[in-house]
Design a protein around this motif. Structure first.
Motif, mmCIF file in Angstrom:
data_model
loop_
_atom_site.group_PDB
_atom_site.id
_atom_site.type_symbol
_atom_site.label_atom_id
_atom_site.label_comp_id
_atom_site.label_asym_id
_atom_site.label_seq_id
_atom_site.Cartn_x
_atom_site.Cartn_y
_atom_site.Cartn_z
ATOM 1 N N LEU A 68 0.807 -1.219 0.000
ATOM 2 C CA LEU A 68 0.000 0.000 0.000
ATOM 3 C C LEU A 68 0.842 1.272 0.000
ATOM 4 O O LEU A 68 0.324 2.357 -0.248
ATOM 5 C CB LEU A 68 -0.939 0.012 1.215
ATOM 6 C CG LEU A 68 -1.988 -1.107 1.275
ATOM 7 C CD1 LEU A 68 -2.826 -0.975 2.542
ATOM 8 C CD2 LEU A 68 -2.885 -1.076 0.039
ATOM 9 N N TYR A 71 0.801 4.096 -2.692
ATOM 10 C CA TYR A 71 -0.229 5.132 -2.751
ATOM 11 C C TYR A 71 0.132 6.363 -1.921
ATOM 12 O O TYR A 71 -0.584 7.369 -1.958
ATOM 13 C CB TYR A 71 -1.573 4.571 -2.285
ATOM 14 C CG TYR A 71 -2.058 3.441 -3.163
ATOM 15 C CD1 TYR A 71 -2.444 3.677 -4.487
ATOM 16 C CD2 TYR A 71 -2.111 2.135 -2.686
ATOM 17 C CE1 TYR A 71 -2.879 2.646 -5.302
ATOM 18 C CE2 TYR A 71 -2.549 1.090 -3.490
ATOM 19 C CZ TYR A 71 -2.921 1.351 -4.796
ATOM 20 O OH TYR A 71 -3.352 0.321 -5.612
ATOM 21 N N GLU A 195 -7.005 11.742 -8.437
ATOM 22 C CA GLU A 195 -7.238 10.311 -8.283
ATOM 23 C C GLU A 195 -6.210 9.694 -7.340
ATOM 24 O O GLU A 195 -6.544 8.832 -6.517
ATOM 25 C CB GLU A 195 -7.197 9.607 -9.639
ATOM 26 C CG GLU A 195 -7.480 8.110 -9.553
ATOM 27 C CD GLU A 195 -7.473 7.430 -10.910
ATOM 28 O OE1 GLU A 195 -7.610 6.183 -10.941
ATOM 29 O OE2 GLU A 195 -7.321 8.117 -11.936
ATOM 30 N N ALA A 196 -4.948 10.140 -7.451
ATOM 31 C CA ALA A 196 -3.896 9.602 -6.575
ATOM 32 C C ALA A 196 -4.176 9.953 -5.116
ATOM 33 O O ALA A 196 -3.983 9.121 -4.216
ATOM 34 C CB ALA A 196 -2.535 10.147 -7.004
ATOM 35 N N GLU A 198 -7.130 10.510 -3.840
ATOM 36 C CA GLU A 198 -8.284 9.710 -3.429
ATOM 37 C C GLU A 198 -7.895 8.254 -3.165
ATOM 38 O O GLU A 198 -8.461 7.604 -2.278
ATOM 39 C CB GLU A 198 -9.378 9.798 -4.491
ATOM 40 C CG GLU A 198 -10.026 11.186 -4.542
ATOM 41 C CD GLU A 198 -11.046 11.325 -5.652
ATOM 42 O OE1 GLU A 198 -11.022 10.487 -6.593
ATOM 43 O OE2 GLU A 198 -11.862 12.270 -5.604
ATOM 44 N N GLN A 199 -6.917 7.745 -3.905
ATOM 45 C CA GLN A 199 -6.432 6.391 -3.632
ATOM 46 C C GLN A 199 -5.746 6.333 -2.272
ATOM 47 O O GLN A 199 -5.887 5.345 -1.532
ATOM 48 C CB GLN A 199 -5.470 5.946 -4.743
ATOM 49 C CG GLN A 199 -6.166 5.645 -6.052
ATOM 50 C CD GLN A 199 -5.184 5.308 -7.162
ATOM 51 O OE1 GLN A 199 -4.047 5.782 -7.181
ATOM 52 N NE2 GLN A 199 -5.616 4.461 -8.097
ATOM 53 N N SER A 200 -5.010 7.378 -1.936
ATOM 54 C CA SER A 200 -4.386 7.455 -0.613
ATOM 55 C C SER A 200 -5.462 7.483 0.467
ATOM 56 O O SER A 200 -5.338 6.837 1.517
ATOM 57 C CB SER A 200 -3.502 8.704 -0.524
ATOM 58 O OG SER A 200 -2.953 8.845 0.767
ATOM 59 N N GLN A 202 -8.357 6.134 0.252
ATOM 60 C CA GLN A 202 -8.911 4.782 0.329
ATOM 61 C C GLN A 202 -8.038 3.879 1.201
ATOM 62 O O GLN A 202 -8.540 3.013 1.921
ATOM 63 C CB GLN A 202 -9.049 4.179 -1.075
ATOM 64 C CG GLN A 202 -10.154 4.791 -1.910
ATOM 65 C CD GLN A 202 -11.534 4.586 -1.299
ATOM 66 O OE1 GLN A 202 -11.862 3.498 -0.828
ATOM 67 N NE2 GLN A 202 -12.340 5.639 -1.301
ATOM 68 N N VAL A 203 -6.728 4.075 1.150
ATOM 69 C CA VAL A 203 -5.824 3.305 2.013
ATOM 70 C C VAL A 203 -6.139 3.605 3.480
ATOM 71 O O VAL A 203 -6.196 2.702 4.314
ATOM 72 C CB VAL A 203 -4.347 3.639 1.701
ATOM 73 C CG1 VAL A 203 -3.423 3.000 2.745
ATOM 74 C CG2 VAL A 203 -3.977 3.167 0.308
ATOM 75 N N GLN A 206 -9.164 1.772 4.408
ATOM 76 C CA GLN A 206 -8.880 0.338 4.526
ATOM 77 C C GLN A 206 -8.188 0.010 5.840
ATOM 78 O O GLN A 206 -8.453 -1.027 6.464
ATOM 79 C CB GLN A 206 -8.013 -0.116 3.348
ATOM 80 C CG GLN A 206 -7.631 -1.592 3.387
ATOM 81 C CD GLN A 206 -6.790 -2.000 2.187
ATOM 82 O OE1 GLN A 206 -6.827 -1.359 1.129
ATOM 83 N NE2 GLN A 206 -6.019 -3.056 2.331
#
Length: 244
Positions: A68, A71, A195-196, A198-200, A202-203, A206
């Protein structure tokens, strides 16, 4: 009848003179300053690395999924024995205070190869400028200045956090850092890195991280993010690694 004569005849005492409250106010102020100094000391002073008060990993805690880390933004030796991960929001005041500790970490542990540091963006919904700030750092990173912009955003947090036009302020920072301003603005206006970010985010979801700053030393979550606890836990983990 004069006031003095009336008091003499009636036996009434002289009215009390108004007390000077200035020493009391000064005393309270001095105590408040001392309390603030003590508070800062306990937050920044490093406890002994063998202290039982330092946080430890939960008994059933899994290792942080290293996959992960892509990200986040990483700096340091990929094979460093200890990894520190921070989930933060550029507009968060507490994150701004912790930024001094993360800078010191990079100087004292990352540059020597003992620690790798990974920064994850966790822009909170209540902070309207947190998302553009996270993108600004990444846009600066396209020109090789991610950490310079990262530090600038925290150092100048009070200037831009309430701004209605953060792009103008961030573009000025980019110019001050010697970046190509037109390229930086294009990156920002097209939201190239949204987007990058937002992916962070999401981590963080999670990993069940909901507050900022959340700081992990390997899989150990700090309970009092600051240089004192951070450096003590890092030292303990480094010592434990050397014993393996």
């Amino acid at each position: 009848m004069g006031e003095a004569k009336r008091r003499k005849e009636t036996g009434q005492p002289s009215p009390a003179k108004p007390q000077n409250r200035k020493p009391l106010v000064l005393g309270v102020t001095a105590l408040a300053i001392v309390a603030a100094i003590i508070g800062v000391f306990f937050l920044t002073a490093a406890p002994d690395k063998t202290s039982d008060e330092l946080p430890v990993a939960a008994p059933d805690a899994d290792a942080f999924p290293a996959a992960l880390d892509r990200y986040g933004i990483s700096v340091g030796d990929a094979d460093a024995p200890v990894v520190v991960r921070e989930f933060a929001d550029y507009q968060c005041p507490a994150c701004g205070r912790f930024s001094d500790a993360s800078q010191r970490l990079k100087e004292e542990y990352v540059e020597s190869g003992q620690v790798r540091f990974v920064y994850f963006d966790l822009p909170l919904q209540q902070h309207k400028n947190a998302m553009p700030a996270a993108q600004a750092a990444r846009c600066a990173g396209d020109q090789g200045a991610y950490w310079q912009m990262h530090d600038e955003l925290y150092d100048m947090q009070t200037e831009w956090s309430g701004s209605g036009d953060p792009l103008a302020t961030f573009s000025r920072y980019a110019s001050d850092l010697g970046l190509e301003e037109r390229r930086f603005r294009r990156c920002m206006t097209t939201e190239l890195h949204r987007e990058a970010v937002e992916q962070s985010l999401q981590v963080a979801m999670q990993m069940r991280v909901t507050s900022t700053p959340t700081v992990l030393v390997d899989n150990i979550r700090l309970t009092r993010p600051g240089w004192g606890q951070l450096s003590a836990v890092v030292e303990r983990e480094l010592a434990n690694g050397n014993q393996d």
